[in-house]
Design a protein around this motif. Structure first.
Motif, PDB file in Angstrom:
ATOM      1  N   LEU A 188       0.854  -0.973   0.539  1.00 11.74           N
ATOM      2  CA  LEU A 188      -0.093   0.199   0.262  1.00 11.74           C
ATOM      3  C   LEU A 188       0.818   1.434  -0.651  1.00 11.74           C
ATOM      4  O   LEU A 188       0.153   2.306   0.101  1.00 11.74           O
ATOM      5  N   THR A 189       1.871   1.267   0.327  1.00 10.60           N
ATOM      6  CA  THR A 189       2.628   2.513  -0.121  1.00 10.60           C
ATOM      7  C   THR A 189       2.990   3.210  -1.203  1.00 10.60           C
ATOM      8  O   THR A 189       2.819   4.434  -1.302  1.00 10.60           O
ATOM      9  N   GLU A 190       2.584   2.449  -2.113  1.00 16.24           N
ATOM     10  CA  GLU A 190       2.281   3.380  -3.232  1.00 16.24           C
ATOM     11  C   GLU A 190       1.335   4.444  -3.436  1.00 16.24           C
ATOM     12  O   GLU A 190       1.041   5.346  -4.099  1.00 16.24           O
ATOM     13  N   ALA A 191       0.807   3.768  -2.589  1.00 19.93           N
ATOM     14  CA  ALA A 191      -1.258   4.805  -2.014  1.00 19.93           C
ATOM     15  C   ALA A 191      -0.722   6.438  -0.811  1.00 19.93           C
ATOM     16  O   ALA A 191      -1.393   6.716  -1.087  1.00 19.93           O
ATOM     17  N   VAL A 192       0.170   6.078  -0.986  1.00 16.53           N
ATOM     18  CA  VAL A 192       0.423   7.135   0.276  1.00 16.53           C
ATOM     19  C   VAL A 192       0.375   8.931  -0.112  1.00 16.53           C
ATOM     20  O   VAL A 192      -0.524   8.807   0.434  1.00 16.53           O
ATOM     21  N   PRO A 193       0.381   8.498  -1.522  1.00 18.09           N
ATOM     22  CA  PRO A 193       0.246  10.671  -1.764  1.00 18.09           C
ATOM     23  C   PRO A 193      -1.254  10.200  -1.932  1.00 18.09           C
ATOM     24  O   PRO A 193      -1.823  11.526  -1.632  1.00 18.09           O
ATOM     25  N   ALA A 194      -2.190   9.215  -2.285  1.00 20.03           N
ATOM     26  CA  ALA A 194      -2.909   9.519  -2.918  1.00 20.03           C
ATOM     27  C   ALA A 194      -3.784   9.090  -0.736  1.00 20.03           C
ATOM     28  O   ALA A 194      -4.979  10.551  -1.157  1.00 20.03           O
ATOM     29  N   LEU A 195      -3.421   8.961  -0.317  1.00 20.33           N
ATOM     30  CA  LEU A 195      -3.753   8.909   1.402  1.00 20.33           C
ATOM     31  C   LEU A 195      -4.031   9.785   1.856  1.00 20.33           C
ATOM     32  O   LEU A 195      -5.804  10.815   2.349  1.00 20.33           O
ATOM     33  N   LEU A 196      -3.035  11.013   2.601  1.00 18.47           N
ATOM     34  CA  LEU A 196      -2.587  12.251   2.337  1.00 18.47           C
ATOM     35  C   LEU A 196      -2.972  13.201   1.335  1.00 18.47           C
ATOM     36  O   LEU A 196      -3.835  13.922   3.046  1.00 18.47           O
ATOM     37  N   LEU A 197      -3.551  13.078   0.401  1.00 18.47           N
ATOM     38  CA  LEU A 197      -4.217  13.957  -0.239  1.00 18.47           C
ATOM     39  C   LEU A 197      -5.022  13.562  -0.442  1.00 18.47           C
ATOM     40  O   LEU A 197      -6.121  14.609  -1.830  1.00 18.47           O
ATOM     41  N   ALA A 198      -6.524  12.819  -0.235  1.00 20.56           N
ATOM     42  CA  ALA A 198      -8.082  12.102  -0.424  1.00 20.56           C
ATOM     43  C   ALA A 198      -8.391  13.592  -0.316  1.00 20.56           C
ATOM     44  O   ALA A 198      -9.482  13.140  -0.420  1.00 20.56           O
ATOM     45  N   ASP A 199      -8.499  14.122   1.288  1.00 22.15           N
ATOM     46  CA  ASP A 199      -9.608  14.802   0.949  1.00 22.15           C
ATOM     47  C   ASP A 199      -9.168  16.470   0.275  1.00 22.15           C
ATOM     48  O   ASP A 199      -9.867  17.222   0.534  1.00 22.15           O
ATOM     49  N   TYR A 200      -7.971  16.833   0.302  1.00 22.89           N
ATOM     50  CA  TYR A 200      -7.898  17.531  -0.561  1.00 22.89           C
ATOM     51  C   TYR A 200      -8.086  17.805  -1.379  1.00 22.89           C
ATOM     52  O   TYR A 200      -8.736  18.683  -2.396  1.00 22.89           O
ATOM     53  N   TYR A 201      -7.673  16.507  -2.343  1.00 26.58           N
ATOM     54  CA  TYR A 201      -8.402  16.768  -3.850  1.00 26.58           C
ATOM     55  C   TYR A 201      -9.936  16.378  -4.095  1.00 26.58           C
ATOM     56  O   TYR A 201     -10.356  15.485  -5.383  1.00 26.58           O
ATOM     57  N   ASN A 202      -9.936  15.881  -3.271  1.00 19.80           N
ATOM     58  CA  ASN A 202     -11.732  14.756  -2.758  1.00 19.80           C
ATOM     59  C   ASN A 202     -11.607  13.668  -3.717  1.00 19.80           C
ATOM     60  O   ASN A 202     -11.910  13.198  -4.670  1.00 19.80           O
ATOM     61  N   LEU A 203     -11.487  12.485  -3.066  1.00 21.07           N
ATOM     62  CA  LEU A 203     -10.884  11.727  -3.647  1.00 21.07           C
ATOM     63  C   LEU A 203     -11.774   9.657  -2.885  1.00 21.07           C
ATOM     64  O   LEU A 203     -11.406  10.285  -2.021  1.00 21.07           O
ATOM     65  N   ASP A 204     -12.046   9.163  -3.848  1.00 18.24           N
ATOM     66  CA  ASP A 204     -12.941   7.889  -2.720  1.00 18.24           C
ATOM     67  C   ASP A 204     -12.553   7.183  -3.525  1.00 18.24           C
ATOM     68  O   ASP A 204     -13.071   5.900  -3.539  1.00 18.24           O
ATOM     69  N   SER A 205     -11.503   6.725  -3.528  1.00 16.90           N
ATOM     70  CA  SER A 205     -10.883   5.036  -4.934  1.00 16.90           C
ATOM     71  C   SER A 205      -9.455   4.873  -4.733  1.00 16.90           C
ATOM     72  O   SER A 205      -8.748   5.987  -5.291  1.00 16.90           O
ATOM     73  N   ILE A 206      -8.865   4.011  -4.782  1.00 19.14           N
ATOM     74  CA  ILE A 206      -7.549   3.505  -4.721  1.00 19.14           C
ATOM     75  C   ILE A 206      -7.422   2.590  -5.826  1.00 19.14           C
ATOM     76  O   ILE A 206      -8.127   1.297  -5.456  1.00 19.14           O
ATOM     77  N   ALA A 207      -6.862   3.242  -7.476  1.00 21.17           N
ATOM     78  CA  ALA A 207      -6.305   2.078  -8.139  1.00 21.17           C
ATOM     79  C   ALA A 207      -4.740   2.127  -8.533  1.00 21.17           C
ATOM     80  O   ALA A 207      -4.043   3.018  -8.130  1.00 21.17           O
ATOM     81  N   ASN A 208      -5.325   0.276  -8.952  1.00 17.58           N
ATOM     82  CA  ASN A 208      -2.829   0.565  -9.347  1.00 17.58           C
ATOM     83  C   ASN A 208      -2.889  -0.383 -10.471  1.00 17.58           C
ATOM     84  O   ASN A 208      -4.716  -0.488 -11.695  1.00 17.58           O
ATOM     85  N   GLY A 209      -1.871  -0.097 -11.276  1.00 12.79           N
ATOM     86  CA  GLY A 209      -1.918  -1.297 -12.905  1.00 12.79           C
ATOM     87  C   GLY A 209      -2.027  -3.181 -12.308  1.00 12.79           C
ATOM     88  O   GLY A 209      -0.372  -3.498 -12.926  1.00 12.79           O
TER      89      GLY A 209
END
Length: 414
Positions: A188-209
């Motif tokens: 899950l480490t690759e998702a750290v930016p998305a988790l920290l910015l989830a409320d800042y950028y209004n995010l609701d799901s984690i995707a990867n390749g």
């Protein structure tokens, strides 16, 4: 944002790390007590739900933790309970009045982007409003002469995507160097930016390749359900913070993912090699060996003996031939099953990976079970995109996949 990790009694300085590539166990070492993540200037800790902060930090440091982790801000009781259920570790302090995070209805998905073909395939299957996050590595001085990583090709891919209207965010961090050898400490480490910015950028799901090889361990230790894979333990924790997984490529092999890219406008803009320059793969790493041969097979291009001689003289490729079940063995099976030629070591790889025995057609299709790991909000859109481009595996093909790459087979010794 700077995070300082303060060890406590029971924490570990070294932990074993299973290396699926060549079936050897290595140690990883807790290398760095401070890591930095460069976030937007107007971001602050108060703009982030505490459970998101805790999940991001845990994804970096979890392998080295003992029985408990203490965070700078209290987490919700629901997150604490789910964290203990999944990790058998306590998370403190607990803020009993804190409600779990709930994303806004207008939120969009986040894609953990690498610049390579698999994560670009995921982008093609996600809604166009998705936000992409690439971690640009800040390499500490002591690693400068040791690291082979070259992100110029990945950054070039980001530039191309931005020019074509994609929402790409490049976040600088040295978090990979918390451990030695460097790399992501957890899945899950690759998702750290998305988790920290989830409320800042209004995010609701984690995707990867990540593809079927990793998600269902087909190319690793043998088929197992996703929930029991190294990814699976994070699934319910992401649910608690209202950032559930949406995994577009989970049901696709590397074969199907690359075919998807080669049919797209981005076919010449992304490369797998993370050591070479822009449109200049290093031609001396295991990714170049696997991905370039796969590309040639899909495009029906000739594979020359000269190219194979170059690849098979690489130490990493020689290790594949000396191992019983090579990492990504199914992809090598597909490559060798389509190979036309008589190169001696390529023929040896064909026998080793059963390219002369197995029907590899299922690798061009989609595994429908993976649909369970696409969040409900985006399921209709993503499945529609998949089914436009890829056929669905039938029951016989699913059985073949599971039986040909079972745990029993993949864990056998010579």
């Amino acid at each position: 944002m700077t995070i300082k990790f303060i060890p406590q009694a029971g924490d570990k300085n070294k932990v074993p790390k299973f290396n699926g590539s060549f079936k050897v166990t290595k140690e990883i070492i807790f290398n760095m007590q401070v890591c930095t993540i460069k976030l937007p200037q107007d971001w602050n800790l108060h703009s982030l739900h505490p459970d998101l902060l805790a999940l991001a930090i845990a994804s970096i440091i979890l392998p080295f933790c003992g029985s408990r982790l203490e965070m700078p801000i209290g987490v919700s009781n629901q997150f604490h309970q789910e964290f203990f259920k999944n990790t058998k570790k306590r998370l403190y302090p607990i803020n009993t009045s804190l409600k779990p995070r709930k994303a806004k209805k207008t939120a969009v998905p986040a894609l953990c982007y690498s610049g390579g073909p698999d994560s670009t395939a995921a982008m093609l299957l996600l809604p166009p409003e998705s936000k992409l996050f690439l971690i640009k590595k800040i390499t500490p001085k002591e690693f400068l002469n040791k690291s082979l990583l070259n992100q110029t090709a990945a950054l070039h891919a980001c530039k191309i995507l931005k020019e074509k209207g994609k929402n790409v965010h490049i976040i600088e961090s040295n978090l990979e160097f918390v451990k030695n050898p460097a790399g992501y400490p957890t899945f899950l480490t690759e998702a750290v930016p998305a988790l920290l910015l989830a409320d800042y950028y209004n995010l609701d799901s984690i995707a990867n390749g990540h593809t079927i090889e990793e998600g269902y361990q087909i190319g690793y230790s043998g088929y197992q359900d996703f929930i029991f894979s190294p990814f699976g333990m994070w699934s319910s924790l992401l649910e608690v913070v209202d950032m559930p997984y949406t995994l577009p490529t989970l049901g696709l092999s590397e074969v199907a993912a690359l075919k998807l890219i080669l049919l797209s406008e981005f076919k010449n803009d992304v490369q797998s090699c993370s050591r070479g320059g822009i449109n200049k793969p290093c031609m001396n790493c295991i990714k170049c060996f696997r991905k370039l041969l796969l590309r040639k097979i899909i495009l029906k291009e000739k594979i020359t003996d000269k190219l194979l001689d170059q690849f098979f003289n690489m130490n990493s490729v020689q290790k594949i031939l000396s191992s019983f079940y090579p990492h990504f063995g199914n992809v090598y099976c597909y490559i060798t099953s389509k190979y036309i030629g008589y190169h001696k070591r390529m023929m040896a790889l064909t026998i080793k990976t059963r390219g002369n025995q197995l029907d590899s057609g299922w690798m061009e299709k989609w595994y429908p079970e993976a649909g369970k790991h696409i969040s409900n909000k985006y399921k209709h859109y993503v499945l529609e995109q998949i089914q436009k481009n890829v056929e669905v595996m039938n029951p016989n093909e699913i059985s073949q996949m599971k039986n040909s790459y079972s745990v029993k087979y993949c864990s056998r010794e010579k």
